[in-house]
Scaffold this motif. Structure first.
Motif, short mmCIF file in Angstrom:
data_model
loop_
_atom_site.label_atom_id
_atom_site.label_comp_id
_atom_site.label_asym_id
_atom_site.label_seq_id
_atom_site.Cartn_x
_atom_site.Cartn_y
_atom_site.Cartn_z
N GLU A 144 0.85 -1.18 0.00
CA GLU A 144 0.00 0.00 0.00
C GLU A 144 0.89 1.24 0.00
O GLU A 144 1.78 1.37 0.82
CB GLU A 144 -0.92 -0.01 1.22
CG GLU A 144 -2.06 0.95 1.11
CD GLU A 144 -3.13 0.67 2.14
OE1 GLU A 144 -2.80 0.59 3.34
OE2 GLU A 144 -4.31 0.53 1.75
N VAL A 145 0.62 2.14 -0.95
CA VAL A 145 1.42 3.35 -1.12
C VAL A 145 0.52 4.55 -0.91
O VAL A 145 -0.52 4.67 -1.56
CB VAL A 145 2.05 3.40 -2.53
CG1 VAL A 145 2.87 4.66 -2.71
CG2 VAL A 145 2.89 2.16 -2.79
N LYS A 146 0.93 5.44 -0.02
CA LYS A 146 0.17 6.67 0.23
C LYS A 146 0.69 7.76 -0.71
O LYS A 146 1.88 8.02 -0.77
CB LYS A 146 0.35 7.11 1.68
CG LYS A 146 -0.37 8.40 2.02
CD LYS A 146 -0.11 8.80 3.47
CE LYS A 146 -0.77 10.10 3.82
NZ LYS A 146 -0.45 10.51 5.20
N ILE A 147 -0.24 8.37 -1.43
CA ILE A 147 0.12 9.44 -2.37
C ILE A 147 -0.71 10.67 -2.05
O ILE A 147 -1.92 10.57 -1.88
CB ILE A 147 -0.10 9.01 -3.83
CG1 ILE A 147 0.82 7.84 -4.15
CG2 ILE A 147 0.11 10.17 -4.78
CD1 ILE A 147 0.73 7.35 -5.56
N MET A 148 -0.05 11.82 -1.97
CA MET A 148 -0.74 13.08 -1.76
C MET A 148 -0.60 13.90 -3.04
O MET A 148 0.50 14.10 -3.54
CB MET A 148 -0.15 13.84 -0.58
CG MET A 148 -0.93 15.10 -0.25
SD MET A 148 -0.29 15.96 1.20
CE MET A 148 -0.51 14.71 2.45
N VAL A 149 -1.75 14.34 -3.54
CA VAL A 149 -1.78 15.13 -4.77
C VAL A 149 -2.11 16.57 -4.37
O VAL A 149 -3.05 16.80 -3.62
CB VAL A 149 -2.87 14.60 -5.73
CG1 VAL A 149 -2.94 15.45 -6.98
CG2 VAL A 149 -2.61 13.15 -6.07
N GLU A 150 -1.33 17.51 -4.86
CA GLU A 150 -1.57 18.93 -4.59
C GLU A 150 -1.92 19.62 -5.90
O GLU A 150 -1.17 19.52 -6.87
CB GLU A 150 -0.33 19.56 -3.96
CG GLU A 150 -0.57 20.97 -3.48
CD GLU A 150 0.59 21.50 -2.64
OE1 GLU A 150 0.81 22.71 -2.69
OE2 GLU A 150 1.25 20.71 -1.96
N ASN A 191 2.89 3.00 6.36
CA ASN A 191 2.72 2.21 7.59
C ASN A 191 2.87 3.05 8.85
O ASN A 191 2.57 2.57 9.93
CB ASN A 191 3.72 1.06 7.62
CG ASN A 191 3.47 0.08 6.51
OD1 ASN A 191 2.32 -0.27 6.26
ND2 ASN A 191 4.52 -0.35 5.84
N GLU A 192 3.33 4.29 8.71
CA GLU A 192 3.48 5.16 9.88
C GLU A 192 2.11 5.61 10.33
O GLU A 192 1.26 5.98 9.53
CB GLU A 192 4.33 6.37 9.56
CG GLU A 192 5.79 6.07 9.40
CD GLU A 192 6.61 7.34 9.16
OE1 GLU A 192 6.05 8.45 9.22
OE2 GLU A 192 7.81 7.19 8.93
N SER A 193 1.89 5.60 11.63
CA SER A 193 0.61 6.12 12.13
C SER A 193 0.66 7.64 12.16
O SER A 193 1.71 8.23 12.38
CB SER A 193 0.34 5.57 13.53
OG SER A 193 1.36 6.01 14.42
N GLN A 194 -0.47 8.24 11.90
CA GLN A 194 -0.52 9.69 11.88
C GLN A 194 -0.98 10.20 13.23
O GLN A 194 -1.91 9.68 13.83
CB GLN A 194 -1.48 10.17 10.79
CG GLN A 194 -1.01 9.72 9.43
CD GLN A 194 -1.56 10.63 8.36
OE1 GLN A 194 -2.29 11.55 8.64
NE2 GLN A 194 -1.17 10.36 7.14
#
Length: 103
Positions: free
Chosen positions: A58-64, A99-102
């Protein structure tokens, strides 16, 4: 691009699955990086998935995006740009560990 008054951010979690070479499939050797020839996105969610598909990362991606991207188009003239004058656009990527918790 930095977050500010003129931009908005959206987050997506992509589930990425490896694509194996035909040799790896034939000999059932999936435990080495050389067996992987590509990857494909097999799922996406707005939040971290509770049950990711088996065999995926699972890859987290942030789009701006600029806020103006959402405004309706109001063209006053049409300008045609020949393909020979176009160039690829650079992409800025900021990776985060999904995998890091926010806090």
């Amino acid at each position: 691009m930095s977050s500010g008054q003129d931009t908005v951010r959206a987050t997506v979690y992509l589930q990425v699955q490896p694509e194996y070479s035909w040799q790896a499939k034939q000999y059932r050797q999936f435990d080495t990086p050389s067996a992987i020839q590509g990857a494909k996105v097999v799922g996406s969610t707005q939040g971290k998935s509770q049950k990711p598909k088996p065999g995926t990362v699972e890859v987290k991606i942030m789009v701006e995006l600029p806020k103006g991207a959402f405004l309706p188009l109001r063209p006053e003239a049409i300008v045609v740009i020949p393909e020979s004058l176009t160039q690829p656009h650079p992409v800025t990527v900021e990776a985060e560990d999904a995998n890091e918790s926010q806090a």
